[in-house]
Structure formats: structure tokens, C-alpha cells
Design a protein around this motif. Structure first.
Motif, PDB file in Angstrom:
ATOM      1  N   ASP A   1       0.856  -1.188   0.000  1.00 46.03           N
ATOM      2  CA  ASP A   1       0.000   0.000   0.000  1.00 46.03           C
ATOM      3  C   ASP A   1       0.890   1.235   0.000  1.00 46.03           C
ATOM      4  O   ASP A   1       1.162   1.830   1.034  1.00 46.03           O
TER       5      ASP A   1
ATOM      6  N   THR B   1      -2.906  -6.259   2.797  1.00 42.57           N
ATOM      7  CA  THR B   1      -1.839  -5.284   2.572  1.00 42.57           C
ATOM      8  C   THR B   1      -0.630  -5.641   3.428  1.00 42.57           C
ATOM      9  O   THR B   1      -0.762  -6.106   4.542  1.00 42.57           O
TER      10      THR B   1
ATOM     11  N   THR C   1      -0.106  -1.173   5.155  1.00 42.96           N
ATOM     12  CA  THR C   1      -0.719   0.149   5.123  1.00 42.96           C
ATOM     13  C   THR C   1      -0.118   0.993   6.245  1.00 42.96           C
ATOM     14  O   THR C   1       0.259   0.472   7.289  1.00 42.96           O
ATOM     15  N   SER C   2      -0.044   2.307   6.040  1.00 43.50           N
ATOM     16  CA  SER C   2       0.537   3.169   7.073  1.00 43.50           C
ATOM     17  C   SER C   2      -0.189   4.509   7.132  1.00 43.50           C
ATOM     18  O   SER C   2      -0.904   4.880   6.189  1.00 43.50           O
TER      19      SER C   2
ATOM     20  N   ARG D   1      -2.894   7.482   4.797  1.00 48.08           N
ATOM     21  CA  ARG D   1      -4.214   6.951   5.142  1.00 48.08           C
ATOM     22  C   ARG D   1      -4.782   7.672   6.362  1.00 48.08           C
ATOM     23  O   ARG D   1      -4.028   8.090   7.247  1.00 48.08           O
TER      24      ARG D   1
ATOM     25  N   LEU E   1     -10.110   4.759   5.752  1.00 48.67           N
ATOM     26  CA  LEU E   1      -9.544   3.415   5.633  1.00 48.67           C
ATOM     27  C   LEU E   1     -10.515   2.373   6.173  1.00 48.67           C
ATOM     28  O   LEU E   1     -10.690   1.300   5.575  1.00 48.67           O
TER      29      LEU E   1
ATOM     30  N   LEU F   1      -5.430  -6.948   7.368  1.00 48.51           N
ATOM     31  CA  LEU F   1      -4.787  -5.643   7.251  1.00 48.51           C
ATOM     32  C   LEU F   1      -3.387  -5.707   7.825  1.00 48.51           C
ATOM     33  O   LEU F   1      -3.209  -5.815   9.039  1.00 48.51           O
TER      34      LEU F   1
ATOM     35  N   ILE G   1      -0.363  -3.546   8.777  1.00 49.24           N
ATOM     36  CA  ILE G   1      -0.304  -2.133   9.105  1.00 49.24           C
ATOM     37  C   ILE G   1       0.988  -1.818   9.843  1.00 49.24           C
ATOM     38  O   ILE G   1       1.427  -2.605  10.694  1.00 49.24           O
TER      39      ILE G   1
END
Length: 298
Positions: A35, A68, A71-72, A76, A81, A98, A100
Motif C-alpha cells: 500500500d 496489505t 498500510t501506514s 491513510r 480506511l 490488514l 499495518i
């Protein structure tokens, strides 16, 4: 142990859908994507959005988990999100994980910043992450959330009907430092590591194993402090960032996987081969790893 793959979002869907289906046919437990807005040496080539890619992949596959890595907060917001994730979980029939993390300092980390704004420091990234994860947890569990924090706000944010997976879809928290480890222990269903980045260029495989052993021990301590059993968390190793070349051959990968299984790693993630890149790999070796490697460990 489980074996999963990362498929970079670099393919037009006419080609990409075939790759995601092939990943399922090869028997991978999960297929993840990055992501980012663009990434490293791929910055001047095609790079598609993670959420639309995963939505399309959910429609193209049947049972393989999707998600993902990672994601960060770099680009986002927890409220938007959460809405995307609930939709993804619904489209996939409850197959989303997720991944993250706090995010890095790569060039795309500043894409949303004004030119006079300095990039976030490691402390600032950790500060944002520490607020981001608990708010996202609430948004995915509760039908309506109002919360005002230092960095993020939600004002009657509605998320009905919620996730297919209850009480919410799983978090795989990427962490090496104490604050991230604490978040993994409190909110994670899995923990993600790439090893020690300081060892990638000049370290040895033995040093990397020792570093990952230390990370798993710190995760155990964080879980104990949080009142959780560390065995409740899956331990995911994303390959490609440790010393050595564990995918150079089938036997090399089996040895690598066995060593990290002994450390407590429960899932290894390998990159789908990309020619003429850091992830170039003989496709026959890759397919053999996908279909035969784990059988050698049982």
C-alpha cells in the motif's frame, strides 16, 4: 507454517488478474500487496492503488486470503480506511487481513506534504501510529464512533454493517521498536517483521537470525505486559530484506524456512517474481517453492 506471496500492484488488470488466480492455484495461504503511492525502484513505472487492486483480486479468487503489507498513516486516515476495509471484507467474503505499520521515510511518504513541511521523524511516525491503530480498531468494531485525538478525529463515523469477520478483520502489525511491539501485543492478530534493516547490506544470515530471535523475544515481553499469550499471534516474515539469497534455490529456501520456523515464525511471505528487479527469480524455482517447500518441513 504457512507460505504466502506479495504481488506488487504494477500490472494492468488484464495481466494482473491472471497472476492473482495463479497464486491461488499454486496454493499460497495469502496474497498481499504493498500500500504505497509508488515505491523505490518502481517509482517511474506502473503502480496501481492497493484497495482497488485487492477489490478486483477478491472478485477473481475464491478462498485465498488477501491483504496489505503494509498500510501506514503516511497516506491513510483511519475513518476512510475503515470504510474501505469493511467494503473489502464484504466483497471478499471475510478474507481480508490488514497489514499495518508506522510507515517509512521513502519519497512517497512526503507526497501529501507541502514543500515547506519536513518529513515526519521516526518519533512522529510512531506518535501517529500509536493513535491511528486504536482508533481504527474502534471504527471496525463499533457502528458509530466519535473521538478527537491529537492527530485524528472521527465525528459520528458510521460503519454499518461492520466487518464480515467478527469482531473485526485481523491486524498484522509490523513492528520492531517498543511502541510498535506494544501495539502488536494489544491489537494484533499477527506480527510482521522484515528482519533488521541495518543488516541487509552488510550483515550475515547468522546475524539476521539472531536479530529476529531478539525481536520475537521482545514481542513475547510486550505480550506478557499486555496480558496476552504470545502464541495467540501469528509471526509473519516478509522476505527480500534479509542478508543472503534464500530464494536462489529450492534447497536454500527450505533451509531458510526451517531455521525461521524454529524461531517461531508461522508465515513466510515471498515476492512474486518481477524480472529485471530486486525480485527477479526463476519461475520454476518459485513454483516449486510454492508447491513443495512446506512439505519438507513436516
Amino acid at each position: 507454517m504457512r507460505l504466502s506471496t506479495v504481488i506488487l500492484p504494477i500490472y494492468r488488470w488484464s495481466e494482473g488478474q491472471k497472476i492473482w488466480r495463479q497464486a491461488e492455484d499454486l496454493g499460497f495461504h495469502a496474497a498481499y500487496t504493498y500500500d504505497h503511492l509508488s515505491w523505490r525502484t518502481f517509482r517511474d513505472g506502473p503502480w496501481f492503488g492497493a484497495v482497488p487492486t485487492l477489490t478486483a483480486a477478491a472478485a477473481a479468487t475464491r478462498s485465498m486470503r488477501l491483504g496489505t503489507l503494509v498500510t501506514s498513516p503516511n497516506f491513510r486516515h483511519p475513518v476512510t480506511l475503515a470504510k474501505d476495509l469493511i467494503t473489502l471484507d464484504d466483497v471478499s467474503g471475510g478474507r481480508i487481513t490488514l497489514g499495518i505499520g508506522a510507515g517509512g521515510s521513502g519519497f512517497d511518504a512526503t507526497t501529501l506534504r507541502r514543500s515547506d513541511e519536513a518529513p515526519w521523524t521516526p518519533r512522529e511516525r510512531a506518535d501517529h501510529f500509536e493513535e491511528f491503530v486504536p482508533l481504527l480498531d474502534r471504527l471496525l468494531r463499533e457502528p458509530s464512533v466519535t473521538q478527537e485525538g491529537r492527530f485524528y478525529a472521527a465525528n459520528e463515523a458510521r460503519n454499518i454493517p461492520g466487518c464480515v469477520q467478527r469482531p473485526r478483520l485481523p491486524f498484522a502489525v509490523a513492528a520492531t521498536g517498543p511502541r510498535g511491539m506494544s501495539l502488536a501485543a494489544r491489537y494484533g492478530q499477527a506480527w510482521v517483521t522484515t528482519g533488521d534493516p541495518k543488516l541487509f547490506a552488510t550483515g550475515t544470515p547468522e546475524q539476521s537470525v539472531a536479530a529476529i530471535r531478539g525481536q520475537t523475544e521482545r514481542l513475547g515481553a510486550a505480550c506478557e505486559e499486555a496480558g496476552r499469550d504470545v502464541t495467540e499471534l501469528d509471526k509473519i516474515l516478509l522476505t527480500g530484506f534479509t542478508p543472503g539469497r534464500p530464494l536462489r534455490s529450492f534447497d536454500a529456501f527450505v533451509d531458510f524456512a526451517g531455521t525461521h520456523f524454529d524461531l517461531g515464525i508461522t508465515e513466510i511471505v515471498v515476492h512474486w517474481p518481477v524480472p529485471d528487479s530486486d525480485f527477479a527469480l526463476d519461475t520454476k524455482v518459485f513454483e516449486r517453492i510454492a508447491t513443495e517447500a512446506l512439505a519438507q518441513l513436516t
